[in-house]
Enzyme design. Sequence first.
Site, PDB file in Angstrom:
ATOM      1  N   PHE A 177      40.071  37.102  32.103  1.00  0.00           N
ATOM      2  CA  PHE A 177      40.540  36.704  33.428  1.00  0.00           C
ATOM      3  C   PHE A 177      40.078  37.691  34.514  1.00  0.00           C
ATOM      4  CE2 PHE A 177      44.412  35.451  30.737  1.00  0.00           C
ATOM      5  CZ  PHE A 177      43.813  34.272  30.307  1.00  0.00           C
ATOM      6  N   PRO A 235      50.812  48.674  44.188  1.00  0.00           N
ATOM      7  CA  PRO A 235      51.485  48.174  45.394  1.00  0.00           C
ATOM      8  C   PRO A 235      50.521  47.646  46.453  1.00  0.00           C
ATOM      9  CG  PRO A 235      52.579  50.150  44.638  1.00  0.00           C
ATOM     10  CD  PRO A 235      51.337  49.999  43.792  1.00  0.00           C
ATOM     11  N   MET A 276      41.573  45.172  33.641  1.00  0.00           N
ATOM     12  CA  MET A 276      42.881  45.549  33.102  1.00  0.00           C
ATOM     13  C   MET A 276      43.326  44.580  32.005  1.00  0.00           C
ATOM     14  SD  MET A 276      45.157  46.527  36.453  1.00  0.00           S
ATOM     15  CE  MET A 276      44.603  47.623  37.743  1.00  0.00           C
ATOM     16  N   GLY A 302      51.118  11.973  50.137  1.00  0.00           N
ATOM     17  CA  GLY A 302      51.160  10.807  49.269  1.00  0.00           C
ATOM     18  C   GLY A 302      50.023  10.847  48.258  1.00  0.00           C
ATOM     19  N   GLU A 305      47.542  46.335  45.863  1.00  0.00           N
ATOM     20  CA  GLU A 305      47.050  45.052  45.362  1.00  0.00           C
ATOM     21  C   GLU A 305      48.080  43.954  45.582  1.00  0.00           C
ATOM     22  OE1 GLU A 305      45.484  42.917  41.219  1.00  0.00           O
ATOM     23  OE2 GLU A 305      45.795  45.097  41.282  1.00  0.00           O
ATOM     24  N   PRO A 331      43.138  39.798  26.215  1.00  0.00           N
ATOM     25  CA  PRO A 331      43.628  38.577  25.582  1.00  0.00           C
ATOM     26  C   PRO A 331      45.005  38.726  24.949  1.00  0.00           C
ATOM     27  CG  PRO A 331      41.312  38.918  25.046  1.00  0.00           C
ATOM     28  CD  PRO A 331      41.771  40.156  25.763  1.00  0.00           C
ATOM     29  N   ALA A 369      47.256  41.237  25.787  1.00  0.00           N
ATOM     30  CA  ALA A 369      48.187  42.007  26.620  1.00  0.00           C
ATOM     31  C   ALA A 369      47.937  41.660  28.073  1.00  0.00           C
ATOM     32  CB  ALA A 369      48.008  43.509  26.392  1.00  0.00           C
ATOM     33  N   GLY A 370      48.777  40.805  28.638  1.00  0.00           N
ATOM     34  CA  GLY A 370      48.605  40.397  30.024  1.00  0.00           C
ATOM     35  C   GLY A 370      49.257  41.373  30.972  1.00  0.00           C
ATOM     36  N   ILE A 392      37.577  44.964  38.294  1.00  0.00           N
ATOM     37  CA  ILE A 392      38.446  45.874  37.536  1.00  0.00           C
ATOM     38  C   ILE A 392      38.944  45.163  36.295  1.00  0.00           C
ATOM     39  CG2 ILE A 392      40.511  45.274  38.900  1.00  0.00           C
ATOM     40  CD1 ILE A 392      41.269  48.324  38.564  1.00  0.00           C
TER      41      ILE A 392
END
Length: 381
Positions: A158, A242, A127, A341, A244, A130, A132-133, A125
């Site tokens: 992304f 919701p 959405m 550690g 997702e 670049p 508008a995140g 999908i």
Amino acid sequence: MRRTLFDDDHTAFRASAREFVDRELRPRQEEFIRARSIERAVWREAGKQGLLGLLVPEEYGGSAAGDYRFSAVLGEELARLSVAFASSFTIHSEVVAPYLVELTTEEQRRRWLPRFCAGELVAAIGMTEPSAGSDLAALRTTAVRDGSDWILDGSKTFITNGYGADLVIVAARTGPEKRAKGITLFAVEEGMPGFERGRKLDKVGQHEADTAELFFDRVRVPAENVIGELDRGFVHMMERLPQERIGAAVTNIAHAAQILTETIGYAKERHAFGQAVGSFQYNKFRLAELVTTVDVTRAFVDQCVAAHVADELTAVDAAKAKWWSAQVQNDVIDACVQLHGGYGYMNEYRVARAWQDARVTKIWAGSNEIMKELIGRDLGL
């Protein structure tokens, strides 16, 4: 604490999902990390095992589980090995599936869903852009009518499964003056002229997941590839976010719980100053805090899953589960690195990779800051 969310059917399904993970994913994890993607044969095997069509009616090749708890089980089992595997498969089977089942025509369902369930058609999908995140209403990808078709121009970034996807649901602006009320969803298919993939993105973590940039240069999309109603794409996305977000919460806490379990084992075996590192009071108290935090968080997430099954999950409660589980996941795994550690900073240790993999969960599916904004608005602030 004993969990009450699942029954015997879910337990049986968990065994099947775990067997798939152990047989198909665990032995080849390093290979998929190097390739930055999951081999297509594994997708087809997931389809054969009925893992990709849990939300799809039987007449289209799905298993019609009719119960989101089966999806939650699958997400948990994938996340126990790698949250990257969880994101890749659930974007396809839990995020895209509702769009293809609930918003499509009969012709579209018959065209796409049988291959979708079989793992022959991998979905993504589109959405995020670049520029508008989290602000989906500000997206710049456009679709303009040309006869009965649409001409799509713009880009996405992304995008999980983006490099290898055969079908991408793309959000595009069809009413420039309408902002959120002028967005429509389109199914862009592999091979459409003008649809190009960028490189596989070089991420900090989650290397098993195929994540890419997508470019649309005058892509001609036929009218029969419109998903849902014209100019109601933003509403369609908001209605499905919701699920997702609760799915993200499920995998977040399952991932954290698994790494914490492994860290407790390490703290029992690793010795310093003549005793197990877990027996030092500070470390013992820290592990007690972490176990309690995970258990309490999982109890809330389980309640949200139960609410979703009952069709009672609110967008605000999904936002709470998403941001809190992501924060807990990152805090717990960071503490696990500290307890290991110097070894915790070595890539050959699972805890180091888990630490890298977890960081993005505070960003995707709506950043934690956006989740808090939604909750704050609900408070009347």
